[in-house]
Design a protein around this motif. Structure first.
Motif, PDB file in Angstrom:
ATOM      1  N   THR A   1     -17.165   3.394   7.022  1.00 30.82           N
ATOM      2  CA  THR A   1     -15.980   4.234   6.904  1.00 30.82           C
ATOM      3  C   THR A   1     -15.346   4.342   8.287  1.00 30.82           C
ATOM      4  O   THR A   1     -16.033   4.262   9.314  1.00 30.82           O
ATOM      5  CB  THR A   1     -16.331   5.646   6.400  1.00 30.82           C
ATOM      6  N   ARG A   2     -14.004   4.528   8.285  1.00 30.82           N
ATOM      7  CA  ARG A   2     -13.288   4.687   9.535  1.00 30.82           C
ATOM      8  C   ARG A   2     -12.324   5.858   9.391  1.00 30.82           C
ATOM      9  O   ARG A   2     -11.945   6.239   8.279  1.00 30.82           O
ATOM     10  CB  ARG A   2     -12.548   3.399   9.931  1.00 30.82           C
ATOM     11  N   HIS A   3     -11.943   6.430  10.509  1.00 25.84           N
ATOM     12  CA  HIS A   3     -11.035   7.571  10.509  1.00 25.84           C
ATOM     13  C   HIS A   3      -9.711   7.139  11.126  1.00 25.84           C
ATOM     14  O   HIS A   3      -9.687   6.468  12.166  1.00 25.84           O
ATOM     15  CB  HIS A   3     -11.624   8.740  11.295  1.00 25.84           C
ATOM     16  N   PHE A   4      -8.608   7.536  10.485  1.00 26.92           N
ATOM     17  CA  PHE A   4      -7.288   7.193  11.016  1.00 26.92           C
ATOM     18  C   PHE A   4      -6.833   8.264  12.001  1.00 26.92           C
ATOM     19  O   PHE A   4      -6.859   9.456  11.696  1.00 26.92           O
ATOM     20  CB  PHE A   4      -6.271   7.079   9.880  1.00 26.92           C
ATOM     21  N   GLU A   5      -6.438   7.828  13.188  1.00 25.21           N
ATOM     22  CA  GLU A   5      -5.939   8.731  14.221  1.00 25.21           C
ATOM     23  C   GLU A   5      -4.415   8.765  14.145  1.00 25.21           C
ATOM     24  O   GLU A   5      -3.739   7.789  14.466  1.00 25.21           O
ATOM     25  CB  GLU A   5      -6.401   8.266  15.607  1.00 25.21           C
ATOM     26  N   GLU A   6      -3.894   9.907  13.736  1.00 23.32           N
ATOM     27  CA  GLU A   6      -2.457  10.032  13.459  1.00 23.32           C
ATOM     28  C   GLU A   6      -1.602   9.755  14.699  1.00 23.32           C
ATOM     29  O   GLU A   6      -0.597   9.053  14.638  1.00 23.32           O
ATOM     30  CB  GLU A   6      -2.168  11.445  12.933  1.00 23.32           C
TER      31      GLU A   6
ATOM     32  N   THR B   1      -4.261   4.392  15.196  1.00 24.72           N
ATOM     33  CA  THR B   1      -5.441   3.517  15.221  1.00 24.72           C
ATOM     34  C   THR B   1      -6.530   4.092  14.306  1.00 24.72           C
ATOM     35  O   THR B   1      -6.426   5.219  13.825  1.00 24.72           O
ATOM     36  CB  THR B   1      -5.995   3.399  16.644  1.00 24.72           C
ATOM     37  N   THR B   2      -7.572   3.305  14.087  1.00 23.75           N
ATOM     38  CA  THR B   2      -8.731   3.795  13.345  1.00 23.75           C
ATOM     39  C   THR B   2      -9.947   3.740  14.260  1.00 23.75           C
ATOM     40  O   THR B   2      -9.996   2.956  15.212  1.00 23.75           O
ATOM     41  CB  THR B   2      -9.012   2.952  12.095  1.00 23.75           C
ATOM     42  N   ARG B   3     -10.929   4.595  13.962  1.00 23.42           N
ATOM     43  CA  ARG B   3     -12.177   4.534  14.727  1.00 23.42           C
ATOM     44  C   ARG B   3     -13.356   4.647  13.775  1.00 23.42           C
ATOM     45  O   ARG B   3     -13.239   5.182  12.670  1.00 23.42           O
ATOM     46  CB  ARG B   3     -12.233   5.621  15.795  1.00 23.42           C
ATOM     47  N   ALA B   4     -14.479   4.128  14.207  1.00 21.64           N
ATOM     48  CA  ALA B   4     -15.653   4.030  13.340  1.00 21.64           C
ATOM     49  C   ALA B   4     -16.177   5.399  12.947  1.00 21.64           C
ATOM     50  O   ALA B   4     -16.168   6.344  13.744  1.00 21.64           O
ATOM     51  CB  ALA B   4     -16.746   3.227  14.040  1.00 21.64           C
ATOM     52  N   GLY B   5     -16.631   5.482  11.676  1.00 22.65           N
ATOM     53  CA  GLY B   5     -17.272   6.690  11.188  1.00 22.65           C
ATOM     54  C   GLY B   5     -18.743   6.429  10.950  1.00 22.65           C
ATOM     55  O   GLY B   5     -19.532   6.325  11.881  1.00 22.65           O
ATOM     56  N   ARG B   6     -19.124   6.251   9.685  1.00 16.33           N
ATOM     57  CA  ARG B   6     -20.519   5.994   9.359  1.00 16.33           C
ATOM     58  C   ARG B   6     -20.632   4.690   8.573  1.00 16.33           C
ATOM     59  O   ARG B   6     -19.651   4.234   7.979  1.00 16.33           O
ATOM     60  CB  ARG B   6     -21.096   7.159   8.529  1.00 16.33           C
ATOM     61  N   ARG B   7     -21.805   4.113   8.579  1.00 23.32           N
ATOM     62  CA  ARG B   7     -22.048   2.926   7.771  1.00 23.32           C
ATOM     63  C   ARG B   7     -21.814   3.274   6.308  1.00 23.32           C
ATOM     64  O   ARG B   7     -22.250   4.328   5.849  1.00 23.32           O
ATOM     65  CB  ARG B   7     -23.470   2.410   7.975  1.00 23.32           C
TER      66      ARG B   7
ATOM     67  N   SER C   1      -0.617  10.709   4.799  1.00 22.23           N
ATOM     68  CA  SER C   1       0.835  10.595   4.692  1.00 22.23           C
ATOM     69  C   SER C   1       1.182   9.173   4.267  1.00 22.23           C
ATOM     70  O   SER C   1       0.393   8.242   4.471  1.00 22.23           O
ATOM     71  CB  SER C   1       1.538  10.938   6.012  1.00 22.23           C
ATOM     72  N   LEU C   2       2.352   9.015   3.673  1.00 18.30           N
ATOM     73  CA  LEU C   2       2.765   7.681   3.221  1.00 18.30           C
ATOM     74  C   LEU C   2       2.905   6.733   4.398  1.00 18.30           C
ATOM     75  O   LEU C   2       2.477   5.574   4.339  1.00 18.30           O
ATOM     76  CB  LEU C   2       4.092   7.796   2.462  1.00 18.30           C
ATOM     77  N   ARG C   3       3.495   7.208   5.468  1.00 14.54           N
ATOM     78  CA  ARG C   3       3.667   6.378   6.660  1.00 14.54           C
ATOM     79  C   ARG C   3       2.317   5.956   7.214  1.00 14.54           C
ATOM     80  O   ARG C   3       2.120   4.814   7.633  1.00 14.54           O
ATOM     81  CB  ARG C   3       4.459   7.150   7.708  1.00 14.54           C
ATOM     82  N   SER C   4       1.349   6.887   7.195  1.00 10.43           N
ATOM     83  CA  SER C   4       0.030   6.573   7.746  1.00 10.43           C
ATOM     84  C   SER C   4      -0.715   5.553   6.902  1.00 10.43           C
ATOM     85  O   SER C   4      -1.505   4.767   7.432  1.00 10.43           O
ATOM     86  CB  SER C   4      -0.788   7.858   7.870  1.00 10.43           C
ATOM     87  N   VAL C   5      -0.491   5.551   5.587  1.00 13.65           N
ATOM     88  CA  VAL C   5      -1.111   4.531   4.732  1.00 13.65           C
ATOM     89  C   VAL C   5      -0.668   3.146   5.202  1.00 13.65           C
ATOM     90  O   VAL C   5      -1.499   2.232   5.373  1.00 13.65           O
ATOM     91  CB  VAL C   5      -0.725   4.754   3.251  1.00 13.65           C
ATOM     92  N   GLU C   6       0.609   2.984   5.428  1.00 14.10           N
ATOM     93  CA  GLU C   6       1.129   1.689   5.879  1.00 14.10           C
ATOM     94  C   GLU C   6       0.589   1.339   7.258  1.00 14.10           C
ATOM     95  O   GLU C   6       0.174   0.200   7.512  1.00 14.10           O
ATOM     96  CB  GLU C   6       2.665   1.747   5.907  1.00 14.10           C
ATOM     97  N   ARG C   7       0.574   2.301   8.149  1.00 13.94           N
ATOM     98  CA  ARG C   7       0.091   2.053   9.515  1.00 13.94           C
ATOM     99  C   ARG C   7      -1.399   1.722   9.522  1.00 13.94           C
ATOM    100  O   ARG C   7      -1.847   0.860  10.293  1.00 13.94           O
ATOM    101  CB  ARG C   7       0.355   3.277  10.390  1.00 13.94           C
ATOM    102  N   ALA C   8      -2.181   2.398   8.685  1.00 15.89           N
ATOM    103  CA  ALA C   8      -3.625   2.161   8.655  1.00 15.89           C
ATOM    104  C   ALA C   8      -3.942   0.745   8.197  1.00 15.89           C
ATOM    105  O   ALA C   8      -4.822   0.068   8.752  1.00 15.89           O
ATOM    106  CB  ALA C   8      -4.306   3.181   7.739  1.00 15.89           C
TER     107      ALA C   8
ATOM    108  N   ALA D   1       0.830  -1.205   0.000  1.00 14.02           N
ATOM    109  CA  ALA D   1       0.000   0.000   0.000  1.00 14.02           C
ATOM    110  C   ALA D   1       0.863   1.253   0.000  1.00 14.02           C
ATOM    111  O   ALA D   1       0.637   2.188  -0.781  1.00 14.02           O
ATOM    112  CB  ALA D   1      -0.925  -0.009   1.212  1.00 14.02           C
ATOM    113  N   ARG D   2       1.851   1.283   0.854  1.00 15.90           N
ATOM    114  CA  ARG D   2       2.724   2.469   0.917  1.00 15.90           C
ATOM    115  C   ARG D   2       3.511   2.641  -0.380  1.00 15.90           C
ATOM    116  O   ARG D   2       3.631   3.754  -0.895  1.00 15.90           O
ATOM    117  CB  ARG D   2       3.681   2.348   2.099  1.00 15.90           C
TER     118      ARG D   2
END
Length: 499
Positions: free
Chosen positions: A272-277, A281-287, A243-250, A190-191
């Protein structure tokens, strides 16, 4: 809030097969918006780059930006896509406060480019072919600022502010087909894909691809299926990873989170989920909606896009040397190892070095300045190397002054410091600071004689054949002349005076 239970990554890849899908949004660097004449300058005062069309006022009509269409075609060609001979825009209907029309003008079933691919090279040389499903044109939304609350998001905020400057800015969305069989290397793939895609688009000159400013954003789709089952699992979509690093971490985090849910007997929710820089981690958004939820229908106020074969071939002729082909050429010309080349790319120095060489500097000296002294200055200032206020042409001039003997390395660093401080061109800094090398024998002989008189024991060593002892006298002369003496000529004079 209790942190979710995660599964060890090695256990995840032992028990599950991940499937990736990536959607990358690229803001185009056009002078005006996608369907109106408003400017697109980043960072302008809120709501100063708007008009009735991009605000969705009744009676306003859109007009397609030709430059954006050209950029879309060039991106499609560079991604080995087929360019559609005929296509339409569509209305994608959903309500967000930062989308003033309550619909997004996009492309649905008739995108501008389809069925391409990008061969992605990983660090160990492995090549993974990522197939491109489509690249389509659309407009960006506005920007919401949620004030108050702990997360900076709408939940828990006291109030929200809206800036519509970005609404209507041209976007290209590049959607991959599902990428199977990546196994443990899914985060790396992915990165690497987003990195290579960013480099490609930057080389086309159609976007600055600044992920930190939101001009390139990645949505990560990921699902897990039991090892070897071949059954596609339910996916989540982690939005707007920047960010490129965040793509890999997500990707890595979602794999460990989804595995924990599945092994605990639960089901993955399509959402959908949101990435916490900060936490990674990720957290839930909306269906997650389906295409039916958006009620797509053809945009009635825009004519179809029908690029002729002649126009497409004309644009094909404008494609530059692809970044990876250019790197192979540069590596061969400069005699770089794969590791050295990778270090230059990671440091953001390759383009700057090549431009310095194009300005007349030898490759070795250009590399030395950018990856050593200037990288150090960038780190101290906390900016990217390319953001330093010095150009490749100015660095090449400093190298030329060293080569001609007008500067030594110590003085050259002072000249570079002057350029970085805004004191002008290298020659102006030399003149203002009085930094030229002293090579006049009259001035040097006086300094040499004074240093010799102060160290008679060193003089005796030189006279007895220990020529290396002259280094101490050279150092004394350089100190006395504030580093401006021609060290080579000083050494020659020392030997002459001691003979």
């Amino acid at each position: 809030m209790t942190a979710p239970t995660l599964v060890d990554y090695d256990e995840v890849v032992e028990r599950f097969d991940p499937t990736l899908g990536l959607e990358v949004h690229v803001e185009l660097s056009t002078n005006t918006k996608m369907f109106c004449g408003c400017p697109t300058e980043f960072g302008a005062e809120p709501n100063t780059q708007v008009c009735p069309t991009c605000l969705g006022m009744p009676g306003s009509l859109p007009v397609v930006n030709r430059s954006a269409v050209e950029a879309a075609i060039r991106i499609g060609l560079a991604l080995n896509c087929s360019i559609a001979p005929w296509g339409r825009f569509a209305r994608k209907n959903y309500f967000y406060p930062d989308m003033p029309k309550n619909f997004q003008t996009s492309q649905y079933d008739e995108p501008i480019a389809v069925d391409g691919y990008l061969d992605v090279e990983l660090d160990d040389g492995t090549v993974v072919r990522v197939e491109i499903e489509r690249a389509h044109m659309e407009e960006d939304t506005g920007k919401s600022l949620h004030v108050g609350g702990a997360t900076g998001r709408i939940h828990g905020a006291e109030y929200s502010l809206l800036d519509y400057n970005r609404a209507g800015v041209p976007l290209i969305e590049i959607v991959t087909k599902m990428i199977p069989d990546t196994g443990a290397r899914a985060p790396e793939v992915a990165r690497a894909y987003v990195t290579q895609l960013r480099d490609l688009i930057k080389s086309l000159g159609v976007s600055d691809v600044r992920m930190d400013q939101g001009s390139m954003r990645c949505d990560v789709n990921l699902s897990l299926s039991p090892k070897g089952s071949g059954v596609l699992g339910t996916r989540t979509e982690t939005k707007n990873v920047n960010s490129l690093r965040s793509v890999e971490r997500a990707v890595r985090y979602e794999m460990t989170r989804q595995a924990a849910v599945l092994l605990d007997g639960g089901e993955i929710v399509q959402e959908t989920r949101h990435f916490e820089e900060q936490s990674g981690t990720t957290r839930a958004g909306r269906r997650k909606e389906t295409s039916e939820d958006y009620r797509y229908f053809p945009e009635p106020d825009l004519v179809p896009i029908a690029p002729s074969e002649e126009w497409v071939e004309e644009l094909r002729g404008t494609l530059p040397e692809l970044p990876w082909e250019r790197r192979r050429r540069i590596s061969a010309e400069w005699g770089l190892t794969p590791e050295e080349l990778r270090d230059l790319v990671n440091a953001g120095a390759l383009d700057l070095i090549e431009a310095t060489v194009a300005a007349g500097a030898p490759a070795g000296e250009a590399r030395s300045w950018w990856v050593a002294y200037l990288t150090q200055q960038a780190n101290t200032a906390g900016v990217a190397l390319e953001e330093l206020p010095i150009t490749p042409e100015q660095v090449a001039r400093v190298i030329e002054l060293i080569s001609s003997g007008e500067l030594n390395n110590k003085l050259a660093r002072q000249v570079v410091d002057g350029v970085l401080a805004g004191e002008g061109e290298p020659d102006e800094v030399v003149e203002k600071r009085g930094l030229k090398v002293v090579s006049d024998d009259g001035a040097l002989i006086a300094a040499v004689d004074e240093a010799l008189a102060a160290q008679p024991d060193v003089v005796e060593k030189i006279r007895s054949g220990k020529v290396q002892a002259a280094g101490a006298i050279v150092g004394a002369v350089m100190k006395a002349t504030r580093g401006q003496a021609d060290a080579k000529r000083v050494r020659e004079l020392i030997i002459e005076r001691c003979s």
